[in-house]
Design a protein around this motif. Structure first.
Motif, mmCIF file in Angstrom:
data_model
loop_
_atom_site.group_PDB
_atom_site.id
_atom_site.type_symbol
_atom_site.label_atom_id
_atom_site.label_comp_id
_atom_site.label_asym_id
_atom_site.label_seq_id
_atom_site.Cartn_x
_atom_site.Cartn_y
_atom_site.Cartn_z
ATOM 1 N N LEU A 96 0.798 -1.225 0.000
ATOM 2 C CA LEU A 96 0.000 0.000 0.000
ATOM 3 C C LEU A 96 0.832 1.279 0.000
ATOM 4 O O LEU A 96 0.274 2.378 0.037
ATOM 5 C CB LEU A 96 -0.954 0.003 1.200
ATOM 6 N N ALA A 97 2.171 1.165 -0.038
ATOM 7 C CA ALA A 97 3.052 2.338 -0.105
ATOM 8 C C ALA A 97 2.586 3.437 0.841
ATOM 9 O O ALA A 97 2.268 4.552 0.394
ATOM 10 C CB ALA A 97 3.129 2.857 -1.543
ATOM 11 N N PRO A 98 2.528 3.184 2.141
ATOM 12 C CA PRO A 98 1.891 4.135 3.068
ATOM 13 C C PRO A 98 2.578 5.487 3.184
ATOM 14 O O PRO A 98 1.938 6.474 3.536
ATOM 15 C CB PRO A 98 1.920 3.390 4.409
ATOM 16 N N PHE A 99 3.873 5.545 2.876
ATOM 17 C CA PHE A 99 4.588 6.815 3.011
ATOM 18 C C PHE A 99 4.438 7.709 1.784
ATOM 19 O O PHE A 99 4.795 8.878 1.822
ATOM 20 C CB PHE A 99 6.081 6.565 3.259
ATOM 21 N N ALA A 100 3.904 7.161 0.697
ATOM 22 C CA ALA A 100 3.933 7.878 -0.577
ATOM 23 C C ALA A 100 2.854 8.948 -0.714
ATOM 24 O O ALA A 100 3.097 9.996 -1.309
ATOM 25 C CB ALA A 100 3.830 6.880 -1.735
ATOM 26 N N ASP A 101 1.654 8.687 -0.179
ATOM 27 C CA ASP A 101 0.535 9.577 -0.464
ATOM 28 C C ASP A 101 -0.447 9.613 0.710
ATOM 29 O O ASP A 101 -1.356 8.782 0.791
ATOM 30 C CB ASP A 101 -0.181 9.103 -1.732
ATOM 31 N N ILE B 178 15.650 3.823 3.092
ATOM 32 C CA ILE B 178 15.245 4.077 4.473
ATOM 33 C C ILE B 178 13.736 4.314 4.461
ATOM 34 O O ILE B 178 13.281 5.315 3.899
ATOM 35 C CB ILE B 178 15.962 5.307 5.065
ATOM 36 N N PRO B 179 12.928 3.389 5.015
ATOM 37 C CA PRO B 179 11.470 3.542 4.957
ATOM 38 C C PRO B 179 11.003 4.896 5.489
ATOM 39 O O PRO B 179 11.410 5.324 6.566
ATOM 40 C CB PRO B 179 10.967 2.396 5.854
ATOM 41 N N GLY B 180 10.183 5.561 4.693
ATOM 42 C CA GLY B 180 9.612 6.828 5.126
ATOM 43 C C GLY B 180 10.521 8.027 4.985
ATOM 44 O O GLY B 180 10.138 9.146 5.348
ATOM 45 N N ARG B 181 11.718 7.819 4.432
ATOM 46 C CA ARG B 181 12.657 8.934 4.268
ATOM 47 C C ARG B 181 13.286 8.863 2.885
ATOM 48 O O ARG B 181 13.322 7.795 2.257
ATOM 49 C CB ARG B 181 13.757 8.859 5.339
ATOM 50 N N PRO B 182 13.794 9.993 2.378
ATOM 51 C CA PRO B 182 14.481 9.951 1.080
ATOM 52 C C PRO B 182 15.680 9.018 1.133
ATOM 53 O O PRO B 182 16.332 8.872 2.171
ATOM 54 C CB PRO B 182 14.924 11.404 0.870
ATOM 55 N N ALA B 183 15.956 8.377 0.006
ATOM 56 C CA ALA B 183 17.103 7.480 -0.066
ATOM 57 C C ALA B 183 18.400 8.247 0.150
ATOM 58 O O ALA B 183 18.533 9.387 -0.304
ATOM 59 C CB ALA B 183 17.135 6.788 -1.428
ATOM 60 N N PRO B 184 19.374 7.650 0.844
ATOM 61 C CA PRO B 184 20.645 8.350 1.069
ATOM 62 C C PRO B 184 21.453 8.448 -0.222
ATOM 63 O O PRO B 184 21.431 7.537 -1.052
ATOM 64 C CB PRO B 184 21.357 7.453 2.093
ATOM 65 N N ARG B 185 22.143 9.550 -0.408
ATOM 66 C CA ARG B 185 22.981 9.737 -1.586
ATOM 67 C C ARG B 185 24.301 8.994 -1.385
ATOM 68 O O ARG B 185 25.024 9.238 -0.429
ATOM 69 C CB ARG B 185 23.237 11.229 -1.812
#
Length: 381
Positions: A95-100, A263-270
């Motif tokens: 359900l991709a809960p962090f997306a929308d 990282i769930p719920g956060r932007p991916a690390p560079r």
């Protein structure tokens, strides 16, 4: 009889399904009736006839929604596509809960009990239900397969009458489920493989797969906090700088790089900068598995392949979908295992106590409200 439904996917490029014909037989044996929207499995090669042969009812979307007590899904359905679903229906799957946040609020308004299996804790009890692990495993495999098709050379060492060909070099950044499978796959194809992770203790996992770990040696004072629960303690800035310099020099020597850090719920690390890409050999390939979450690689674009400094950068978003037969089978088993764990055989119904640790972890909406603590706070803010 409790009815479990699956809809045909409406997301472009998504070929997986949350119920396969073999799983229909398991649901029947458990005591559930399966309802399949016509065409729900066709993109993965599972035709309506195969479902019907296992006892599933093949219906249109309106009927699949109207009959559902449980609705399983690979991707979160658009709320408009759920019009006609009964209040209290359990919506279970990816359900991709962090997306929308707006989508979650819409699920609550529809009255469905939404359960996001991505939120399952990494425990022994939940392992067989873990959709992230099962799909990440295939994503790691496909990342190497895709990189191999784009690379301008072959992977294994070869000896021919015209001379020898050196093995290609592959570097995996991030040693979770996807990273470990990427290491194993690149090794099977004959590449010289190395890997790194923010957790120095993954060194043994890397070596167990026959790859070379790329880590700076830990010196006195490098670790500021102790490791807890299997996760690395915080490392000193001096260590991080030494490790970054080591990785930067290593990337310049690689033919193929796979990045997997999420990282769930956060932007991916560079993980990789434009300068590091510029240091690579022309014709090299970088595959970013975190492209949908902002990307590990500077310049990566989700769903596209771009060329920078002569290097191909692939923002891979559909890895599991490209091996849809196996991905669907694994995903369907994850969903079945979750449902089977809460099936009351004597009363032939789902019994999901709200105070159960796994139910608490995955439930987003119930009785018309957002109930997951993390998202209740987000909605209030």
């Amino acid at each position: 009889m409790v009815k479990i439904s699956v809809l045909a996917n409406q997301v472009a490029g998504e070929h997986r399904t949350a119920i396969t014909p073999s799983i229909v037989a398991r649901y029947t044996k458990l005591g559930l009736s399966t309802v399949v929207e016509s065409g729900a499995g066709s993109a993965a090669g599972f035709l309506d006839e195969a479902y019907a042969a296992q006892g599933a009812s093949i219906v249109d979307r309106k009927e699949a929604l109207a009959q559902a007590d449980v609705l399983v899904t690979v991707r979160p359905p658009v709320p408009a596509d759920l019009m006609g679903v009964r209040k209290g229906t359990k919506l279970i799957g990816g359900l991709a809960p962090f997306a929308d946040p707006a989508r979650m609020a819409a699920y609550a308004e529809l009255g469905v009990e939404a359960m996001a299996l991505e939120l399952l804790p990494r425990t022994t009890r939940a392992q067989a239900m873990d959709i992230l692990s099962s799909q990440a495993n295939l994503a790691g495999y496909h990342a190497v397969a895709r990189a191999t098709t784009e690379l301008n050379r072959c992977l294994p060492m070869m000896t021919t009458a015209a001379g020898s060909i050196a093995a290609a070099k592959a570097f995996v950044m991030g040693v979770g489920v996807a990273g470990l499978q990427a290491i194993a796959t690149a090794r099977r194809l004959g590449a010289v493989v190395s890997a790194t992770d923010v957790r120095p203790e993954t060194r043994e996992q890397i070596m167990s797969l026959g790859a070379k770990p790329i880590f700076e040696e830990i010196q006195d004072g490098d670790q500021l906090t102790a490791a807890v629960g299997g996760y690395a303690g915080e490392m000193s800035e001096a260590y991080r700088q030494r490790q970054a310099a080591l990785v930067s020099g290593h990337i310049a020597q690689q033919d193929m790089v796979i990045t997997t850090a999420l990282i769930p719920g956060r932007p991916a690390p560079r993980l990789i900068s434009d300068a590091q890409i510029a240091s690579m050999k022309p014709g090299s390939v970088v595959v970013d598995l975190a492209a949908e979450s902002g990307g590990n690689v500077e310049g990566a674009i989700a769903g596209e392949m771009v060329m920078r400094h002569g290097v191909k950068i692939i923002g891979l978003v559909d890895g599991p979908s490209q091996v849809a037969v196996d991905a669907s089978n694994l995903f369907a088993r994850n969903c079945y295992n979750f449902i089977e764990a809460y099936w009351d055989k004597s009363e032939r119904r789902l019994a999901m106590p709200t105070d159960d640790a796994l139910i608490e972890a995955v439930t987003l909406t119930r009785h018309g409200e957002i109930v997951h603590p993390r998202f209740v706070q987000a909605a209030a803010a």
